[in-house]
Design a protein around this motif. Structure first.
Motif, short mmCIF file in Angstrom:
data_model
loop_
_atom_site.label_atom_id
_atom_site.label_comp_id
_atom_site.label_asym_id
_atom_site.label_seq_id
_atom_site.Cartn_x
_atom_site.Cartn_y
_atom_site.Cartn_z
N TYR A 429 0.83 -1.20 0.00
CA TYR A 429 0.00 0.00 0.00
C TYR A 429 0.88 1.26 0.00
O TYR A 429 1.96 1.29 0.60
N LYS A 430 0.40 2.29 -0.65
CA LYS A 430 1.07 3.58 -0.67
C LYS A 430 0.03 4.67 -0.42
O LYS A 430 -0.98 4.73 -1.12
N GLY A 431 0.27 5.52 0.56
CA GLY A 431 -0.71 6.54 0.91
C GLY A 431 -1.87 5.92 1.67
O GLY A 431 -1.74 4.87 2.29
N GLY A 432 -2.99 6.63 1.64
CA GLY A 432 -4.17 6.11 2.31
C GLY A 432 -4.56 6.89 3.55
O GLY A 432 -5.59 6.58 4.16
N LYS A 433 -3.76 7.88 3.88
CA LYS A 433 -4.08 8.68 5.07
C LYS A 433 -4.40 10.12 4.69
O LYS A 433 -5.40 10.68 5.16
N ASN A 434 -3.57 10.72 3.85
CA ASN A 434 -3.76 12.12 3.47
C ASN A 434 -4.66 12.26 2.24
O ASN A 434 -4.81 11.32 1.45
N ILE A 435 -5.23 13.42 2.06
CA ILE A 435 -6.11 13.70 0.94
C ILE A 435 -5.36 13.54 -0.38
O ILE A 435 -4.23 14.01 -0.52
N GLY A 436 -5.98 12.89 -1.33
CA GLY A 436 -5.40 12.69 -2.65
C GLY A 436 -5.45 11.24 -3.07
O GLY A 436 -6.22 10.44 -2.53
N ASP A 437 -4.59 10.90 -4.04
CA ASP A 437 -4.57 9.53 -4.55
C ASP A 437 -3.73 8.62 -3.65
O ASP A 437 -2.68 9.01 -3.14
N ALA A 438 -4.23 7.41 -3.46
CA ALA A 438 -3.49 6.35 -2.78
C ALA A 438 -3.50 5.14 -3.70
O ALA A 438 -4.22 5.11 -4.71
N SER A 439 -2.73 4.12 -3.36
CA SER A 439 -2.68 2.96 -4.25
C SER A 439 -2.30 1.70 -3.50
O SER A 439 -1.75 1.75 -2.40
N VAL A 440 -2.60 0.58 -4.13
CA VAL A 440 -2.13 -0.72 -3.66
C VAL A 440 -1.56 -1.45 -4.86
O VAL A 440 -2.17 -1.50 -5.93
N THR A 441 -0.37 -2.00 -4.69
CA THR A 441 0.30 -2.74 -5.76
C THR A 441 0.23 -4.23 -5.47
O THR A 441 0.59 -4.68 -4.38
N VAL A 442 -0.25 -4.97 -6.45
CA VAL A 442 -0.34 -6.43 -6.35
C VAL A 442 0.85 -7.02 -7.12
O VAL A 442 1.00 -6.77 -8.32
N THR A 443 1.67 -7.79 -6.43
CA THR A 443 2.87 -8.38 -7.04
C THR A 443 2.75 -9.90 -7.02
O THR A 443 2.45 -10.50 -5.98
N GLY A 444 2.98 -10.51 -8.16
CA GLY A 444 2.84 -11.95 -8.27
C GLY A 444 3.88 -12.74 -7.49
O GLY A 444 5.02 -12.29 -7.30
N ILE A 445 3.47 -13.92 -7.03
CA ILE A 445 4.34 -14.85 -6.33
C ILE A 445 4.18 -16.23 -6.96
O ILE A 445 3.09 -16.59 -7.41
N GLY A 446 5.24 -17.01 -6.98
CA GLY A 446 5.14 -18.38 -7.48
C GLY A 446 4.84 -18.42 -8.96
O GLY A 446 5.60 -17.92 -9.79
N ASP A 447 3.69 -19.02 -9.33
CA ASP A 447 3.33 -19.17 -10.75
C ASP A 447 2.97 -17.84 -11.40
O ASP A 447 2.97 -17.74 -12.64
N PHE A 448 2.64 -16.84 -10.60
CA PHE A 448 2.18 -15.56 -11.14
C PHE A 448 3.31 -14.53 -11.17
O PHE A 448 3.99 -14.33 -10.17
N LYS A 449 3.45 -13.92 -12.32
CA LYS A 449 4.54 -12.97 -12.53
C LYS A 449 3.99 -11.55 -12.68
O LYS A 449 2.83 -11.34 -12.95
N GLY A 450 4.88 -10.58 -12.53
CA GLY A 450 4.54 -9.19 -12.78
C GLY A 450 3.77 -8.55 -11.64
O GLY A 450 3.58 -9.14 -10.56
N SER A 451 3.33 -7.34 -11.88
CA SER A 451 2.59 -6.60 -10.85
C SER A 451 1.64 -5.61 -11.51
O SER A 451 1.80 -5.25 -12.68
N SER A 452 0.67 -5.17 -10.75
CA SER A 452 -0.29 -4.15 -11.19
C SER A 452 -0.63 -3.26 -10.01
O SER A 452 -0.71 -3.74 -8.87
N THR A 453 -0.84 -1.99 -10.30
CA THR A 453 -1.18 -1.03 -9.26
C THR A 453 -2.59 -0.49 -9.48
O THR A 453 -2.95 -0.12 -10.59
N VAL A 454 -3.37 -0.48 -8.41
CA VAL A 454 -4.74 0.01 -8.47
C VAL A 454 -4.86 1.19 -7.50
O VAL A 454 -4.41 1.11 -6.36
N LYS A 455 -5.47 2.26 -7.98
CA LYS A 455 -5.59 3.47 -7.16
C LYS A 455 -6.92 3.53 -6.42
O LYS A 455 -7.93 2.99 -6.87
#
Length: 535
Positions: A429-455
């Motif tokens: 997680y990044k941010g989430g306390k102050n006003i504005g955009d925050a995000s969570v990044t999902v990073t693959g483990i094991g069979d799953f590769k890469g990552s994606s960030t959702v705001k």
């Protein structure tokens, strides 16, 4: 910087449209909006579950139970089989079904049989393929004037039940009214039929269409396949087909062409695919184009194949030619597979491609399959196990500022199955306390590769301190605010109620292209926004 200037120029142009937003990828056209021709082109290369749900006791026409599925020697269809076909790159699965052995004297279909058919359909639908469901081996359906009334009654009875059962499925499911309606075992069975026979097929095709449409639901706009006499690709049969006045019709033909190469084992047979054979194949597609495509009618080749004559390399040449010609015309081609890799009876029926027990592609057939899929060039193979191919859902996408740190829960799924945090992915997680955009990044483990960030967003509790147009509440109106508003309008990323208020420049209660244009004009300095607070 050039990109931003180009974008602002587009936004303030008089003829601006949503399709001109360069930073938002165009959303793929929904299947519900597609024309039959577009659906046909999207179907690509398909595969037939042959000699399985269509198996029956042809001698006595006796009533059968679920055991009929293995009556011709094939194992029962499994989800693993369907998955293997999809993984190979096939985008359409045709499921031939013989219904009459599973119906009573009043044509009522046995519920257990209907459930079994539905199970197999659901497996294919879950794999994101188009599915063709039909009535197969309709020996009762001899297309003559004397038999029309009885055949029509049975056809309509079956399709009323089938269509009702599947009426809520979307347009990935296609109904095919009949397989090869012809004078079974009689004269003119395979030569394109007589005028009478072809006219009766036309009447039965219309009966099918009218019956399905009357069941309502999504059947009102479902694509329906109607065959020529015997699904024949002879010019006489194709020209005689009368297409109902319906905007969602696909013409169904079968084309084991060129016959001397693909099936014939008698006089004139050949195992070599030379220029003579290729020219015959080209003529087939020219005929289809002249009779149907040029007049706006979409076509599906629901069956085609080349029997194994111990000539794999020649069949590869045939496959390359067939697939290329079909692709160029936008015609989907559905490979017939009866799980007979060898023509043991020398009758041109060696159409086995995948071993139904081991789920391995036969050595003599796999190069042919690979050539078809590669040459057609339209493959929706199984997704690679990457986080970018996963669906990521947040429990909440916006919060009101309260001084606390917010972390929405995350659900990650791949092909409809939920993944496990710690095993398949991790969260940052990044941010989430102050006003504005925050995000969570999902990073693959094991069979799953890469990552994606959702705001997600943290919005102010009091909007009165923020200017109209400051969509992300960072006390600045810039390209980011245009991006957020455009994504909302296109349905890519729906904004919170607070951000919608900030983006609703003309305060008409909705956010649309007009609001995007006004924010863009402000950023470019062409016309400033009113100096008003959001609240």
């Amino acid at each position: 910087m050039k990109v931003i200037k180009k974008f602002l120029g587009l936004m303030t142009a008089g003829a601006m449209s949503l399709s001109s937003l360069p930073f938002i990828s165009a959303q793929a056209q929904d299947v519900s909006k597609m024309t039959p021709a577009q659906i046909a082109a999207d179907m690509g290369v398909g595969w037939n579950l042959g000699n399985t749900l269509d198996a029956h006791d042809g001698g006595s026409h006796r009533k059968m139970g679920l055991e009929s599925e293995t009556y011709w020697g094939n194992p029962k269809a499994t989800k693993e089989l369907i998955d293997a076909v999809k993984a190979k790159g096939f985008n359409t699965i045709r499921i031939p079904v013989t219904w009459y052995p599973h119906a009573d004297a009043n044509y009522k279909i046995d519920s257990a049989w209907m459930s079994r058919v539905k199970q197999v359909v659901d497996w294919a639908i879950a794999d994101d393929t188009y599915v063709i469901l039909n009535i197969h081996h309709e020996e009762w359906n001899r297309p003559t004037n004397d038999n029309y009334s009885a055949a029509s009654k049975e056809l309509k009875a079956f399709w009323k039940q089938i269509a009702t059962e599947f009426q809520n499925y979307d347009r990935h499911l296609i109904f095919e009214g009949m397989n090869e309606p012809r004078n079974y075992g009689g004269t003119h069975e395979w030569d394109g039929g007589t005028t009478e026979m072809r006219e009766v097929v036309n009447k039965l095709d219309k009966d099918f269409v009218d019956t399905v449409r009357a069941t309502g639901g999504k059947n009102k706009t479902r694509c329906l396949m109607i065959p020529t006499y015997a699904a024949s690709s002879t010019t006489a049969a194709m020209r005689a087909l009368s297409i109902p006045n319906d905007s969602n019709i696909l013409v169904s033909i079968h084309a084991y062409n060129p016959y001397n190469f693909t099936m014939n084992t008698g006089n004139g047979a050949t195992s070599v695919f030379d220029s003579t054979q290729e020219n015959e194949l080209k003529q087939l597609f020219n005929n289809i184009n002249n009779i149907y495509l040029s007049k706006g009618h979409a076509v599906v080749i629901g069956e085609f194949s080349s029997s194994n004559k111990n000539n794999t390399s020649e069949r590869v040449k045939w496959a390359n030619s067939y697939a290329t010609l079909a692709k160029n015309k936008g015609i989907p081609i559905v490979l017939w597979d009866n799980n007979a890799p060898v023509d043991n009876y020398n009758n041109g029926e060696g159409h086995g491609y995948i071993n139904r027990k081991t789920l391995q592609w036969y050595d003599t057939a796999e190069p042919v399959v690979n050539a078809l899929i590669k040459s057609y060039g339209h493959v929706k193979a199984s997704k690679e196990k990457t986080i970018s191919n996963c669906k990521i859902t947040l429990s909440q996408k916006s919060y009101t500022y309260d001084g606390n740190e917010h972390k929405p829960s995350v659900t990650v799924s791949f092909d409809g199955k939920n993944l496990t945090e710690g095993k398949d992915y991790s969260l940052t997680y990044k941010g989430g306390k102050n006003i504005g955009d925050a995000s969570v990044t999902v990073t693959g483990i094991g069979d799953f590769k890469g990552s994606s960030t959702v705001k997600f967003s943290i919005d102010p509790a009091n909007l009165s301190g923020y200017k109209l147009g400051d969509v992300n509440f960072d006390n600045s109106i810039n390209i980011t605010d245009i991006t957020l508003t455009s994504a909302h309008v296109k349905g890519k990323n729906i904004m919170s109620a607070s951000r919608v208020k900030a983006a609703d420049i003309n305060r008409d209660g909705k956010v649309n292209v007009t609001d995007i244009t006004r924010i863009a004009a402000h950023v470019k300095g062409k016309k400033l926004l009113p100096n008003e607070s959001v609240a």
